[in-house]
Design a protein around this motif. Structure first.
Motif, PDB file in Angstrom:
ATOM      1  N   ILE A 155      -3.371  -1.582 -13.431  1.00 58.48           N
ATOM      2  CA  ILE A 155      -2.868  -2.620 -12.531  1.00 58.48           C
ATOM      3  C   ILE A 155      -3.368  -3.978 -13.008  1.00 58.48           C
ATOM      4  O   ILE A 155      -4.561  -4.164 -13.253  1.00 58.48           O
ATOM      5  CB  ILE A 155      -3.334  -2.379 -11.082  1.00 58.48           C
ATOM      6  CG1 ILE A 155      -2.802  -1.039 -10.563  1.00 58.48           C
ATOM      7  CG2 ILE A 155      -2.869  -3.516 -10.172  1.00 58.48           C
ATOM      8  CD1 ILE A 155      -3.275  -0.694  -9.163  1.00 58.48           C
ATOM      9  N   ARG A 173       0.832  -1.199   0.000  1.00 58.55           N
ATOM     10  CA  ARG A 173       0.000   0.000   0.000  1.00 58.55           C
ATOM     11  C   ARG A 173       0.874   1.259   0.000  1.00 58.55           C
ATOM     12  O   ARG A 173       0.628   2.203  -0.755  1.00 58.55           O
ATOM     13  CB  ARG A 173      -0.929  -0.020   1.214  1.00 58.55           C
ATOM     14  CG  ARG A 173      -2.017   1.054   1.189  1.00 58.55           C
ATOM     15  CD  ARG A 173      -2.981   0.886   2.347  1.00 58.55           C
ATOM     16  NE  ARG A 173      -3.767  -0.338   2.236  1.00 58.55           N
ATOM     17  CZ  ARG A 173      -3.576  -1.426   2.982  1.00 58.55           C
ATOM     18  NH1 ARG A 173      -2.618  -1.451   3.918  1.00 58.55           N
ATOM     19  NH2 ARG A 173      -4.321  -2.496   2.813  1.00 58.55           N
ATOM     20  N   VAL A 222      -6.917   4.616 -10.969  1.00 60.26           N
ATOM     21  CA  VAL A 222      -6.529   3.226 -11.173  1.00 60.26           C
ATOM     22  C   VAL A 222      -7.472   2.568 -12.176  1.00 60.26           C
ATOM     23  O   VAL A 222      -8.699   2.654 -12.038  1.00 60.26           O
ATOM     24  CB  VAL A 222      -6.552   2.443  -9.844  1.00 60.26           C
ATOM     25  CG1 VAL A 222      -6.434   0.945 -10.102  1.00 60.26           C
ATOM     26  CG2 VAL A 222      -5.428   2.919  -8.924  1.00 60.26           C
ATOM     27  N   ILE A 227       6.289  -6.732  -7.860  1.00 55.29           N
ATOM     28  CA  ILE A 227       5.678  -5.763  -8.771  1.00 55.29           C
ATOM     29  C   ILE A 227       6.670  -5.390  -9.860  1.00 55.29           C
ATOM     30  O   ILE A 227       7.839  -5.104  -9.579  1.00 55.29           O
ATOM     31  CB  ILE A 227       5.266  -4.449  -8.066  1.00 55.29           C
ATOM     32  CG1 ILE A 227       4.787  -4.683  -6.645  1.00 55.29           C
ATOM     33  CG2 ILE A 227       4.211  -3.708  -8.882  1.00 55.29           C
ATOM     34  CD1 ILE A 227       4.611  -3.390  -5.845  1.00 55.29           C
ATOM     35  N   LEU A 263       7.001  -2.386 -12.451  1.00 59.98           N
ATOM     36  CA  LEU A 263       6.435  -1.052 -12.629  1.00 59.98           C
ATOM     37  C   LEU A 263       6.887  -0.450 -13.955  1.00 59.98           C
ATOM     38  O   LEU A 263       8.002  -0.698 -14.415  1.00 59.98           O
ATOM     39  CB  LEU A 263       6.887  -0.136 -11.486  1.00 59.98           C
ATOM     40  CG  LEU A 263       6.446  -0.546 -10.078  1.00 59.98           C
ATOM     41  CD1 LEU A 263       7.222   0.240  -9.027  1.00 59.98           C
ATOM     42  CD2 LEU A 263       4.941  -0.329  -9.914  1.00 59.98           C
ATOM     43  N   ALA A 275       1.418  -1.260 -13.262  1.00 62.32           N
ATOM     44  CA  ALA A 275       1.949  -2.054 -12.150  1.00 62.32           C
ATOM     45  C   ALA A 275       1.448  -3.482 -12.305  1.00 62.32           C
ATOM     46  O   ALA A 275       0.236  -3.715 -12.296  1.00 62.32           O
ATOM     47  CB  ALA A 275       1.508  -1.475 -10.810  1.00 62.32           C
ATOM     48  N   PHE A 326      -2.102  -1.994  -3.351  1.00 64.34           N
ATOM     49  CA  PHE A 326      -1.384  -1.008  -4.162  1.00 64.34           C
ATOM     50  C   PHE A 326      -2.345   0.041  -4.709  1.00 64.34           C
ATOM     51  O   PHE A 326      -2.059   1.244  -4.685  1.00 64.34           O
ATOM     52  CB  PHE A 326      -0.671  -1.723  -5.307  1.00 64.34           C
ATOM     53  CG  PHE A 326       0.222  -0.849  -6.148  1.00 64.34           C
ATOM     54  CD1 PHE A 326       1.571  -0.763  -5.871  1.00 64.34           C
ATOM     55  CD2 PHE A 326      -0.286  -0.142  -7.229  1.00 64.34           C
ATOM     56  CE1 PHE A 326       2.414   0.024  -6.656  1.00 64.34           C
ATOM     57  CE2 PHE A 326       0.539   0.652  -8.017  1.00 64.34           C
ATOM     58  CZ  PHE A 326       1.900   0.734  -7.728  1.00 64.34           C
ATOM     59  N   ALA A 327      -3.500  -0.440  -5.199  1.00 69.50           N
ATOM     60  CA  ALA A 327      -4.510   0.481  -5.727  1.00 69.50           C
ATOM     61  C   ALA A 327      -4.966   1.462  -4.656  1.00 69.50           C
ATOM     62  O   ALA A 327      -5.128   2.659  -4.929  1.00 69.50           O
ATOM     63  CB  ALA A 327      -5.693  -0.306  -6.280  1.00 69.50           C
ATOM     64  N   THR A 353       3.961   1.369  -1.015  1.00 71.54           N
ATOM     65  CA  THR A 353       4.666   1.396  -2.295  1.00 71.54           C
ATOM     66  C   THR A 353       3.769   1.999  -3.378  1.00 71.54           C
ATOM     67  O   THR A 353       4.241   2.790  -4.219  1.00 71.54           O
ATOM     68  CB  THR A 353       5.110  -0.023  -2.705  1.00 71.54           C
ATOM     69  OG1 THR A 353       5.930  -0.569  -1.665  1.00 71.54           O
ATOM     70  CG2 THR A 353       5.889  -0.009  -4.003  1.00 71.54           C
ATOM     71  N   GLY A 354       2.488   1.648  -3.362  1.00 76.00           N
ATOM     72  CA  GLY A 354       1.540   2.250  -4.298  1.00 76.00           C
ATOM     73  C   GLY A 354       1.451   3.752  -4.117  1.00 76.00           C
ATOM     74  O   GLY A 354       1.388   4.517  -5.085  1.00 76.00           O
ATOM     75  N   ALA A 364      -2.298   4.094  -4.204  1.00 75.51           N
ATOM     76  CA  ALA A 364      -2.231   5.003  -5.346  1.00 75.51           C
ATOM     77  C   ALA A 364      -3.414   5.963  -5.367  1.00 75.51           C
ATOM     78  O   ALA A 364      -3.258   7.171  -5.612  1.00 75.51           O
ATOM     79  CB  ALA A 364      -2.169   4.196  -6.641  1.00 75.51           C
TER      80      ALA A 364
END
Length: 458
Positions: free
Chosen positions: A50, A30, A76, A113, A115, A99, A65-66, A32-33, A69
């Protein structure tokens, strides 16, 4: 706050990869997103596509991750199940960042992931990952702007149609094709891409299963090709194709069940491109066979040698305006596929070449197999210090037989009085020292391997 050591253990040279629940979890992903969203917003981007593979942990990590972001203002577009090249297709055609949740060929307990920026342009250590690491170590600042949105899009059909526009297989002679999907994403993409073509598909391990119940999804390891080799002979197939877990790599087996060198695949695809676009530039990494630049030169092209790794290859593809790029690890990159790699697109080129003439695959590929090779041999060493010490020991042992040393990626040693060479380099993703050897004969290869591994593993 996270320690730099814990973050850099997971964020490698060109992707994110670690053991789920030990090195990475939903909270880490999370954040990282969120960090990736900050990076993209700083570059004027507002959307990320994604996708995820079939691993049990992938949907949940993709969702985390979403969330990160979206909280940082990035929209997303979730494309759901996808191969890695399917995600690159989304990034290229939707013109947005991407991603992909996958650990590729790694065992089931891993995830990660890959990217990219819009147009499937890579995000590597020097092009964004270092910034993400800093944010994760220092804490991702809160964002007080408007949150992003979430939408879903199914792109499998469009992806298949796009690939079939790039390589027309409709007029080839009928072929029987054995395919080992290794319970990975090839089982998802192959039926759609090859639908309606003059190909009789013999499927092996097409069931999506991130526990990899039959064998690891890493066809670079000879043990993982054995089932396909037997299957090709049993079914009387003209060719066998083996995909890794996220289907961005493809290995080829001939009608006799013998593996076809990925370098030979590089050579034949390069030749096809140079027939269509004379005088073009083709990228190859430093552990491909010498036969690759030889074929490129013989067909009037310009060969550009680069270090190992997809972000490096993609950058060089763009920098040189190259039409094609190949790695001996069976990653193949295409100018009309956003300079990104696609296992199935490489397979389609081989099928087009095979189906456009009458020879069996073994005979067709013989002209590209000019040297014997060891394949990649890995030695696990304690740390970077040990890797450097063992590498220097190898150089010392070969000092009186060395024609030249190249340090583009690890050390590549050309030997005096022979076309033989070897490369020793540290892995970018695992605590391994990798060895590749090529020589005119298998006997010479075996002797060099025995001597060099004896030094590395002493």
């Amino acid at each position: 706050m996270r320690t730099r050591e814990s973050v850099t253990a997971v964020i490698k040279a060109y992707d994110v990869r670690g053991i789920v629940g030990v090195e990475l979890d939903a909270d880490f992903i999370r954040e990282t997103g969120a960090a990736f969203a900050r990076l993209m917003r700083s570059e004027g981007e507002d959307t990320v596509a994604i996708g995820h593979d079939m691993r049990d942990s992938s949907p949940g990590l993709a969702q985390a991750f979403a969330e990160g972001a979206i909280a940082q203002g990035l929209n997303v577009v979730h494309i759901g199940l996808a191969s890695t090249d399917g995600l690159y297709f989304a990034s290229g055609t939707l013109n947005c960042a991407g991603a992909m949740f996958t650990a590729s060929h790694n065992p089931a307990e891993y995830n990660g992931i890959k990217l990219c920026r819009k147009g499937a342009r890579p995000v590597g250590q020097e092009t964004g990952l270092a910034t993400i690491i800093d944010d994760l170590v220092n804490g991702v600042p809160d964002y007080d702007g408007e949150k992003g949105s979430l939408s879903e899009k199914d792109l499998l059909g469009a992806y298949a149609a796009y690939l079939n526009e790039l390589v027309d297989l409709s007029d080839i002679r009928p072929l029987k094709v054995a395919v080992d999907a290794a319970n990975g994403m090839g089982g998802f993409t192959v039926p759609e891409v090859f639908k309606g073509l003059p190909l009789e598909i013999e499927p092996l391990y097409f069931e999506l299963d991130g526990s990899f119940p039959n064998h690891e999804a890493n066809p670079l390891e000879p043990a993982n090709l054995v089932d396909l080799q037997k299957f090709v002979v049993e079914t009387g197939a003209d060719i066998g194709l083996a995909f890794d877990g996220d289907a961005d790599r493809c290995f080829v087996v001939d009608e006799n069940g013998d593996p076809v060198s990925p370098s030979a695949v590089c050579a034949i695809v390069a030749e096809r491109y140079l027939e269509q676009k004379p005088g073009s530039t083709v990228i190859h990494n430093l552990i491909t066979s010498k036969s690759v630049p030889e074929v490129i030169a013989e067909n009037g092209g310009t060969a550009v040698r680069t270090r190992v790794g997809h972000s490096f290859i993609k950058n060089e593809m763009a920098n040189h305006g190259a039409v094609f790029g190949g790695e001996h690890s069976a990653h193949y990159y295409f100018t009309e596929f956003f300079n990104a790699d696609s296992g199935i697109l490489a397979a389609m080129h081989v099928l087009a070449a095979l189906g456009g003439q009458d020879q069996p695959l073994s005979e067709m590929m013989a002209q590209y197999n000019r040297y014997a090779a060891s394949g990649e041999l890995n030695s696990r060493l304690a740390n970077a210090e040990a890797q450097a010490e063992r590498t220097q020991a190898v150089l010392d042992a070969f000092a009186d037989r060395t024609e030249s040393i190249d340090r583009l990626d690890g050390v590549t040693v050309e030997l005096t009085g022979t076309p033989a060479w070897f490369n020793v380099r540290a892995s970018n993703t695992e605590p391994l020292l990798r060895l590749n050897v090529e020589a005119p004969s298998q006997e010479e290869v075996d002797a060099l391997v025995e001597e060099i591994l004896g030094i590395i593993r002493a």
